[in-house]
Design a protein around this motif. Structure first.
Motif, PDB file in Angstrom:
ATOM      1  N   GLU A 198      -4.374   0.576  12.648  1.00  0.00           N
ATOM      2  CA  GLU A 198      -4.955  -0.675  12.183  1.00  0.00           C
ATOM      3  C   GLU A 198      -6.216  -0.362  11.383  1.00  0.00           C
ATOM      4  O   GLU A 198      -7.285  -0.165  11.959  1.00  0.00           O
ATOM      5  CB  GLU A 198      -5.325  -1.581  13.363  1.00  0.00           C
ATOM      6  N   PRO A 199      -6.121  -0.280  10.068  1.00  0.00           N
ATOM      7  CA  PRO A 199      -7.305  -0.024   9.246  1.00  0.00           C
ATOM      8  C   PRO A 199      -7.974  -1.335   8.842  1.00  0.00           C
ATOM      9  O   PRO A 199      -7.293  -2.309   8.495  1.00  0.00           O
ATOM     10  CB  PRO A 199      -6.728   0.695   8.028  1.00  0.00           C
ATOM     11  N   PHE A 200      -9.304  -1.349   8.874  1.00  0.00           N
ATOM     12  CA  PHE A 200     -10.069  -2.523   8.474  1.00  0.00           C
ATOM     13  C   PHE A 200     -11.135  -2.112   7.461  1.00  0.00           C
ATOM     14  O   PHE A 200     -11.934  -1.214   7.734  1.00  0.00           O
ATOM     15  CB  PHE A 200     -10.744  -3.186   9.675  1.00  0.00           C
ATOM     16  N   ALA A 201     -11.126  -2.788   6.314  1.00  0.00           N
ATOM     17  CA  ALA A 201     -12.178  -2.591   5.314  1.00  0.00           C
ATOM     18  C   ALA A 201     -13.266  -3.622   5.600  1.00  0.00           C
ATOM     19  O   ALA A 201     -13.047  -4.828   5.473  1.00  0.00           O
ATOM     20  CB  ALA A 201     -11.612  -2.774   3.909  1.00  0.00           C
ATOM     21  N   VAL A 202     -14.435  -3.124   5.999  1.00  0.00           N
ATOM     22  CA  VAL A 202     -15.499  -3.993   6.496  1.00  0.00           C
ATOM     23  C   VAL A 202     -16.678  -3.976   5.529  1.00  0.00           C
ATOM     24  O   VAL A 202     -17.168  -2.897   5.171  1.00  0.00           O
ATOM     25  CB  VAL A 202     -15.967  -3.521   7.886  1.00  0.00           C
ATOM     26  N   ASN A 203     -17.145  -5.146   5.119  1.00  0.00           N
ATOM     27  CA  ASN A 203     -18.293  -5.216   4.189  1.00  0.00           C
ATOM     28  C   ASN A 203     -18.049  -4.315   2.986  1.00  0.00           C
ATOM     29  O   ASN A 203     -18.946  -3.619   2.507  1.00  0.00           O
ATOM     30  CB  ASN A 203     -19.594  -4.796   4.886  1.00  0.00           C
ATOM     31  N   ALA A 204     -16.834  -4.301   2.509  1.00  0.00           N
ATOM     32  CA  ALA A 204     -16.376  -3.258   1.586  1.00  0.00           C
ATOM     33  C   ALA A 204     -17.001  -3.379   0.202  1.00  0.00           C
ATOM     34  O   ALA A 204     -17.150  -4.486  -0.334  1.00  0.00           O
ATOM     35  CB  ALA A 204     -14.856  -3.315   1.470  1.00  0.00           C
ATOM     36  N   HIS A 205     -17.343  -2.216  -0.364  1.00  0.00           N
ATOM     37  CA  HIS A 205     -17.732  -2.199  -1.773  1.00  0.00           C
ATOM     38  C   HIS A 205     -16.456  -2.311  -2.610  1.00  0.00           C
ATOM     39  O   HIS A 205     -15.337  -2.226  -2.110  1.00  0.00           O
ATOM     40  CB  HIS A 205     -18.566  -0.954  -2.100  1.00  0.00           C
ATOM     41  N   GLU A 206     -16.634  -2.526  -3.918  1.00  0.00           N
ATOM     42  CA  GLU A 206     -15.492  -2.897  -4.757  1.00  0.00           C
ATOM     43  C   GLU A 206     -14.363  -1.862  -4.757  1.00  0.00           C
ATOM     44  O   GLU A 206     -13.185  -2.235  -4.688  1.00  0.00           O
ATOM     45  CB  GLU A 206     -15.944  -3.192  -6.176  1.00  0.00           C
ATOM     46  N   PRO A 207     -14.650  -0.542  -4.841  1.00  0.00           N
ATOM     47  CA  PRO A 207     -13.525   0.407  -4.811  1.00  0.00           C
ATOM     48  C   PRO A 207     -12.679   0.295  -3.536  1.00  0.00           C
ATOM     49  O   PRO A 207     -11.450   0.388  -3.607  1.00  0.00           O
ATOM     50  CB  PRO A 207     -14.217   1.773  -4.910  1.00  0.00           C
ATOM     51  N   LEU A 208     -13.321   0.077  -2.397  1.00  0.00           N
ATOM     52  CA  LEU A 208     -12.548  -0.071  -1.159  1.00  0.00           C
ATOM     53  C   LEU A 208     -11.836  -1.420  -1.135  1.00  0.00           C
ATOM     54  O   LEU A 208     -10.706  -1.522  -0.637  1.00  0.00           O
ATOM     55  CB  LEU A 208     -13.439   0.080   0.074  1.00  0.00           C
ATOM     56  N   ARG A 209     -12.456  -2.451  -1.666  1.00  0.00           N
ATOM     57  CA  ARG A 209     -11.790  -3.753  -1.720  1.00  0.00           C
ATOM     58  C   ARG A 209     -10.493  -3.652  -2.523  1.00  0.00           C
ATOM     59  O   ARG A 209      -9.459  -4.193  -2.111  1.00  0.00           O
ATOM     60  CB  ARG A 209     -12.719  -4.805  -2.329  1.00  0.00           C
ATOM     61  N   ARG A 210     -10.551  -2.947  -3.656  1.00  0.00           N
ATOM     62  CA  ARG A 210      -9.339  -2.798  -4.478  1.00  0.00           C
ATOM     63  C   ARG A 210      -8.263  -2.041  -3.717  1.00  0.00           C
ATOM     64  O   ARG A 210      -7.081  -2.421  -3.723  1.00  0.00           O
ATOM     65  CB  ARG A 210      -9.676  -2.069  -5.783  1.00  0.00           C
ATOM     66  N   LEU A 211      -8.661  -0.955  -3.052  1.00  0.00           N
ATOM     67  CA  LEU A 211      -7.695  -0.156  -2.307  1.00  0.00           C
ATOM     68  C   LEU A 211      -7.113  -0.966  -1.154  1.00  0.00           C
ATOM     69  O   LEU A 211      -5.901  -0.900  -0.883  1.00  0.00           O
ATOM     70  CB  LEU A 211      -8.364   1.118  -1.790  1.00  0.00           C
ATOM     71  N   ALA A 212      -7.973  -1.720  -0.476  1.00  0.00           N
ATOM     72  CA  ALA A 212      -7.505  -2.523   0.656  1.00  0.00           C
ATOM     73  C   ALA A 212      -6.479  -3.561   0.203  1.00  0.00           C
ATOM     74  O   ALA A 212      -5.477  -3.811   0.898  1.00  0.00           O
ATOM     75  CB  ALA A 212      -8.687  -3.202   1.333  1.00  0.00           C
ATOM     76  N   ARG A 213      -6.706  -4.162  -0.950  1.00  0.00           N
ATOM     77  CA  ARG A 213      -5.733  -5.131  -1.463  1.00  0.00           C
ATOM     78  C   ARG A 213      -4.408  -4.449  -1.788  1.00  0.00           C
ATOM     79  O   ARG A 213      -3.330  -4.987  -1.508  1.00  0.00           O
ATOM     80  CB  ARG A 213      -6.298  -5.828  -2.700  1.00  0.00           C
ATOM     81  N   GLN A 214      -4.484  -3.247  -2.384  1.00  0.00           N
ATOM     82  CA  GLN A 214      -3.269  -2.518  -2.728  1.00  0.00           C
ATOM     83  C   GLN A 214      -2.465  -2.161  -1.483  1.00  0.00           C
ATOM     84  O   GLN A 214      -1.234  -2.248  -1.474  1.00  0.00           O
ATOM     85  CB  GLN A 214      -3.626  -1.244  -3.500  1.00  0.00           C
ATOM     86  N   ARG A 215      -3.161  -1.771  -0.429  1.00  0.00           N
ATOM     87  CA  ARG A 215      -2.488  -1.295   0.782  1.00  0.00           C
ATOM     88  C   ARG A 215      -2.350  -2.380   1.857  1.00  0.00           C
ATOM     89  O   ARG A 215      -1.881  -2.105   2.953  1.00  0.00           O
ATOM     90  CB  ARG A 215      -3.231  -0.075   1.343  1.00  0.00           C
ATOM     91  N   GLU A 216      -2.840  -3.566   1.531  1.00  0.00           N
ATOM     92  CA  GLU A 216      -2.751  -4.705   2.442  1.00  0.00           C
ATOM     93  C   GLU A 216      -3.501  -4.456   3.746  1.00  0.00           C
ATOM     94  O   GLU A 216      -3.037  -4.811   4.834  1.00  0.00           O
ATOM     95  CB  GLU A 216      -1.284  -5.084   2.701  1.00  0.00           C
ATOM     96  N   TRP A 217      -4.676  -3.851   3.619  1.00  0.00           N
ATOM     97  CA  TRP A 217      -5.563  -3.684   4.760  1.00  0.00           C
ATOM     98  C   TRP A 217      -6.422  -4.937   4.901  1.00  0.00           C
ATOM     99  O   TRP A 217      -6.906  -5.478   3.896  1.00  0.00           O
ATOM    100  CB  TRP A 217      -6.481  -2.481   4.570  1.00  0.00           C
ATOM    101  N   PRO A 218      -6.646  -5.411   6.112  1.00  0.00           N
ATOM    102  CA  PRO A 218      -7.509  -6.582   6.297  1.00  0.00           C
ATOM    103  C   PRO A 218      -8.932  -6.312   5.803  1.00  0.00           C
ATOM    104  O   PRO A 218      -9.473  -5.219   5.976  1.00  0.00           O
ATOM    105  CB  PRO A 218      -7.493  -6.796   7.816  1.00  0.00           C
ATOM    106  N   LEU A 219      -9.524  -7.333   5.193  1.00  0.00           N
ATOM    107  CA  LEU A 219     -10.909  -7.279   4.739  1.00  0.00           C
ATOM    108  C   LEU A 219     -11.750  -8.130   5.683  1.00  0.00           C
ATOM    109  O   LEU A 219     -11.456  -9.315   5.923  1.00  0.00           O
ATOM    110  CB  LEU A 219     -11.028  -7.830   3.315  1.00  0.00           C
ATOM    111  N   LEU A 220     -12.799  -7.535   6.242  1.00  0.00           N
ATOM    112  CA  LEU A 220     -13.696  -8.242   7.153  1.00  0.00           C
ATOM    113  C   LEU A 220     -15.104  -8.248   6.569  1.00  0.00           C
ATOM    114  O   LEU A 220     -15.522  -7.298   5.929  1.00  0.00           O
ATOM    115  CB  LEU A 220     -13.730  -7.550   8.529  1.00  0.00           C
ATOM    116  N   ASP A 221     -15.824  -9.322   6.814  1.00  0.00           N
ATOM    117  CA  ASP A 221     -17.228  -9.422   6.415  1.00  0.00           C
ATOM    118  C   ASP A 221     -18.060  -9.728   7.648  1.00  0.00           C
ATOM    119  O   ASP A 221     -17.934 -10.798   8.242  1.00  0.00           O
ATOM    120  CB  ASP A 221     -17.406 -10.518   5.363  1.00  0.00           C
TER     121      ASP A 221
END
Length: 227
Positions: A198-221
């Motif tokens: 279960e990977p979570f992109a937390v408070n992600a900067h833009e490069p991680l946000r893009r990767l998370a969208r590509q890989r369908e990882w949840p984004l948390l703030d």
């Protein structure tokens, strides 16, 4: 099945990066004259940007400038404890505290995996209730004094995943025996996030946000205190 929740620290749990703040804290507390060396530390940072130094080299250079070549473990422990008190009192995101508590309540073993040096990261982790710490370690001399040199790998990027796997092996936990959650704000942790169940992109900067969208990882703030 073992349940593990692996957290990055800087800007995932904390509001801001900690390394420079720790260096300034250590210099101010232990040897205030070293604050005059801050411009040299800035030059080392420029050297990193110009790729004359890697991250490990930058960490070693700034450690030597603002903490010194060697320091007793007792002195460094005191500096780490005092710094951790400040970070935990005012620098931890409310959303991070909530998620840590939720993972603990759900029976997850809490692991902090950070590129920060163990000599202060462990003090922060202890105050937040973490069970284990995987971090960058400092070399020691024959008298046990902590040196500015790194022992082993800087716990960053692909090296962080290697150190997590090494830790798992030392704990006697096979990968197939563990269900892993991983949290990070930075794309450098993509190897660890991709390895987790279960990977979570937390408070992600833009490069991680893009990767998370590509890989369908949840984004948390966690800045607002809510997931």
């Amino acid at each position: 099945m073992r349940y593990l929740a692996i957290y990055d620290m800087d800007k995932t749990i904390t509001r801001a990066p900690t390394w420079t703040r720790f260096l300034i804290h250590a210099a101010r507390s232990h040897a205030p004259w070293r604050l005059g060396l801050l411009p040299l530390a800035g030059l080392a940072s420029v050297g990193y940007l110009l790729r004359l130094l890697d991250r490990a080299g930058l960490k070693q250079a700034t450690h030597r400038l603002l903490i010194g070549r060697a320091l007793s473990p007792e002195a460094l422990e005191g500096l780490g404890d005092a710094f951790a008190e400040t970070v935990v009192a005012r620098g931890v995101l409310a959303g991070a505290r909530k998620r840590i508590a939720a993972d603990r309540a759900a029976g997850y073993r809490l692991v902090l995996a950070t590129a920060s040096h163990r000599y202060y990261a462990a003090a922060i982790a202890a105050r937040l209730g973490f069970d284990d710490v995987i971090a960058t370690d400092a070399r020691r001399n024959v008298d046990g004094h902590v040196l500015s040199l790194i022992e082993g790998e800087n716990c960053y990027g692909p090296a962080k995943l290697r150190l997590v796997e090494k830790w798992l092996e030392a704990q006697g936990i096979g990968r197939g025996e563990a269900h892993v959650r991983a949290y990070s704000d930075h794309v450098s942790d993509a190897p660890l996030l991709g390895w987790a169940d279960e990977p979570f992109a937390v408070n992600a900067h833009e490069p991680l946000r893009r990767l998370a969208r590509q890989r369908e990882w949840p984004l948390l703030d966690w800045h607002g205190g809510a997931d």
